[in-house]
Scaffold this active site. Structure first.
Site, mmCIF file in Angstrom:
data_model
loop_
_atom_site.group_PDB
_atom_site.id
_atom_site.type_symbol
_atom_site.label_atom_id
_atom_site.label_comp_id
_atom_site.label_asym_id
_atom_site.label_seq_id
_atom_site.Cartn_x
_atom_site.Cartn_y
_atom_site.Cartn_z
ATOM 1 N N THR A 54 0.859 -1.190 0.000
ATOM 2 C CA THR A 54 0.000 0.000 0.000
ATOM 3 C C THR A 54 0.888 1.231 0.000
ATOM 4 O O THR A 54 1.904 1.239 0.695
ATOM 5 C CB THR A 54 -0.861 0.012 1.280
ATOM 6 O OG1 THR A 54 -1.713 -1.132 1.264
ATOM 7 C CG2 THR A 54 -1.703 1.273 1.374
ATOM 8 N N ARG B 178 -14.331 -7.159 0.055
ATOM 9 C CA ARG B 178 -13.405 -7.165 1.192
ATOM 10 C C ARG B 178 -12.740 -5.790 1.338
ATOM 11 O O ARG B 178 -12.271 -5.214 0.360
ATOM 12 C CB ARG B 178 -12.348 -8.246 0.984
ATOM 13 C CG ARG B 178 -11.263 -8.325 2.073
ATOM 14 C CD ARG B 178 -10.021 -7.589 1.672
ATOM 15 N NE ARG B 178 -8.937 -7.738 2.652
ATOM 16 C CZ ARG B 178 -7.842 -6.991 2.652
ATOM 17 N NH1 ARG B 178 -7.655 -6.068 1.743
ATOM 18 N NH2 ARG B 178 -6.909 -7.175 3.565
ATOM 19 N N VAL B 179 -12.705 -5.265 2.534
ATOM 20 C CA VAL B 179 -12.017 -4.001 2.792
ATOM 21 C C VAL B 179 -10.918 -4.262 3.805
ATOM 22 O O VAL B 179 -11.153 -4.905 4.831
ATOM 23 C CB VAL B 179 -13.004 -2.938 3.338
ATOM 24 C CG1 VAL B 179 -12.261 -1.643 3.660
ATOM 25 C CG2 VAL B 179 -14.103 -2.672 2.313
ATOM 26 N N GLY B 180 -9.718 -3.773 3.505
ATOM 27 C CA GLY B 180 -8.586 -3.952 4.416
ATOM 28 C C GLY B 180 -8.456 -2.779 5.370
ATOM 29 O O GLY B 180 -9.390 -1.989 5.580
ATOM 30 N N ASP B 181 -7.276 -2.638 5.944
ATOM 31 C CA ASP B 181 -7.032 -1.592 6.947
ATOM 32 C C ASP B 181 -6.906 -0.196 6.339
ATOM 33 O O ASP B 181 -7.127 0.807 7.029
ATOM 34 C CB ASP B 181 -5.734 -1.893 7.701
ATOM 35 C CG ASP B 181 -4.533 -1.922 6.751
ATOM 36 O OD1 ASP B 181 -4.593 -2.658 5.742
ATOM 37 O OD2 ASP B 181 -3.563 -1.189 6.998
ATOM 38 N N THR C 98 1.191 -0.708 6.268
ATOM 39 C CA THR C 98 1.068 -1.440 5.005
ATOM 40 C C THR C 98 1.286 -2.920 5.303
ATOM 41 O O THR C 98 2.034 -3.267 6.216
ATOM 42 C CB THR C 98 2.077 -0.928 3.953
ATOM 43 O OG1 THR C 98 2.026 -1.771 2.795
ATOM 44 C CG2 THR C 98 3.504 -0.902 4.469
ATOM 45 N N GLY C 99 0.605 -3.757 4.545
ATOM 46 C CA GLY C 99 0.755 -5.191 4.773
ATOM 47 C C GLY C 99 -0.602 -5.863 4.847
ATOM 48 O O GLY C 99 -1.572 -5.406 4.240
ATOM 49 N N GLY D 54 -3.925 -6.509 5.850
ATOM 50 C CA GLY D 54 -4.834 -5.587 6.504
ATOM 51 C C GLY D 54 -5.580 -6.148 7.705
ATOM 52 O O GLY D 54 -5.796 -5.443 8.701
HETATM 53 N N1 GLY Z 1 -3.096 -3.154 3.725
HETATM 54 C C1 GLY Z 1 -4.009 -3.138 2.681
HETATM 55 C C2 GLY Z 1 -4.931 -4.258 2.650
HETATM 56 O O1 GLY Z 1 -4.805 -5.230 3.382
HETATM 57 O O2 GLY Z 1 -5.850 -4.207 1.851
#
Ligand code: GLY
Length: 315
Positions: free
Chosen positions: A155, A183-186, A206-207, A209
């Site tokens: 990210t 799906r939504v990440g962090d 980043t990584g 999520g």
């Molecule tokens: N860090 C971004 C995600 O997991 O989508």
């Protein structure tokens, strides 16, 4: 003593955008605009497959993008998640931060807002990204919950500080390759993917999520800075504690890397990867590629040298 201005960003892919951001700040631009310049540079570049145009698609072959922005002076924030066909999600997130409510919009609602407010729309799926999707589909038949390509995901995150010691944080991503649709990440989640408070500092992650969200890492790092830790100490302490807690809870953590910037311009980074490149600049220093290394949990941060640059194959 405060730096006049300073910025930190994740991954080598942000270097060209950070050079543009440095020029902008040298000529009196704001950290808010410099941050957007650095992130849109990555969003627009089809060479990078984890952010913006040419981002890798979800399990249905659709590019779904997430972005977030925060202003550390008044704690306003904006975010979009699961958006298709918005050319620069970070710009929409930044605009939404001006709203008192409805500042985090998702999917069709975010797209209709962007179209109605004159943001550039574009088909974000490129031939390259589609070819990667087809190769991945050939290896499997079912939509997966977990993503084996998670390690290849990056990210772009930026934290920026300017003359008045104001802080801004912004992030943009296409999320995990082959993620479940929706799906939504962090990244667009305030407190997890990004956070900043001009009285202390800013941080971003980043990584993987889901593992970042389990620990709300960005707001915790800013909390440590507010309590008097340096950004480097704050990144290391929070990541180490979170990795230990994840292990206690029975998780095998995915890759996690974090960056932080204090209101005084000092920076920090930590990772559980063997190496995590990031970029910094301030008024005295050109945009400089750094490498954060984790060696058995011990973190080392140093400038990237020519040998490292030669050997590094990632974004
Ligand atoms: N860090 C971004 C995600 O997991 O989508």
């Amino acid at each position: 003593m405060s730096a006049k201005y300073a910025m930190i960003s994740t991954w080598k892919m942000s270097l060209a955008g950070m050079r543009k951001a440095k020029r902008l700040m040298e000529s009196g631009g704001s950290a808010r605009d410099a941050l957007a310049a650095a992130i849109t540079d990555v969003e627009d570049d089809p060479a990078f497959h984890s952010v913006g145009y040419s981002g890798l698609p979800n399990a249905r072959g659709e590019v779904e993008l997430d972005a977030g922005f925060m202003n550390g002076r008044d704690l306003s924030f904006g975010a979009v998640s699961g958006v298709k066909n918005i050319q620069n999600p970070i710009l929409v997130a930044r605009e939404l931060s001006g709203l008192a409510r409805s500042c985090f919009l998702t999917a069709a609602g975010a797209e209709s807002y962007a179209a109605a407010h004159g943001f550039a729309m574009r088909n974000m799926l490129t031939e390259d990204a589609l070819a990667a999707y087809r190769r991945e589909m050939a290896k499997q038949t079912a939509v997966r919950e977990a993503d084996p390509a998670a390690d290849a995901h990056d990210t772009v995150c930026v934290v920026a500080q300017d003359t008045d010691a104001e802080l801004y944080a912004g992030v943009s991503t296409s999320g995990l390759f082959m993620k479940h649709p929706g799906r939504v990440g962090d990244s667009p989640v305030i407190g997890s993917g990004f956070y900043c408070d001009s009285t202390a500092g800013g941080a971003a992650a980043t990584g993987f999520g889901e593992d970042v969200m389990r620990g709300c890492l960005s707001v915790r790092i800013v909390g440590r800075i507010a309590a008097g830790r340096s950004p480097q100490e704050a990144c290391e302490e929070v990541l180490e504690a979170h990795l230990a807690r994840l292990a206690d809870a029975g998780y095998t953590p995915g890759n996690i890397s974090v960056i932080a910037l204090g209101r005084d311009g000092r920076f920090g980074a930590a990772t559980n990867r063997a190496e995590f490149p990031f970029v910094v600049f301030d008024e005295a220093r050109e945009a400089t590629l750094m490498v954060c290394r984790s060696d058995g949990g011990r973190i080392r941060v140093e400038e990237a040298d020519a040998a490292w640059l030669e050997s590094y194959k990632g974004d």
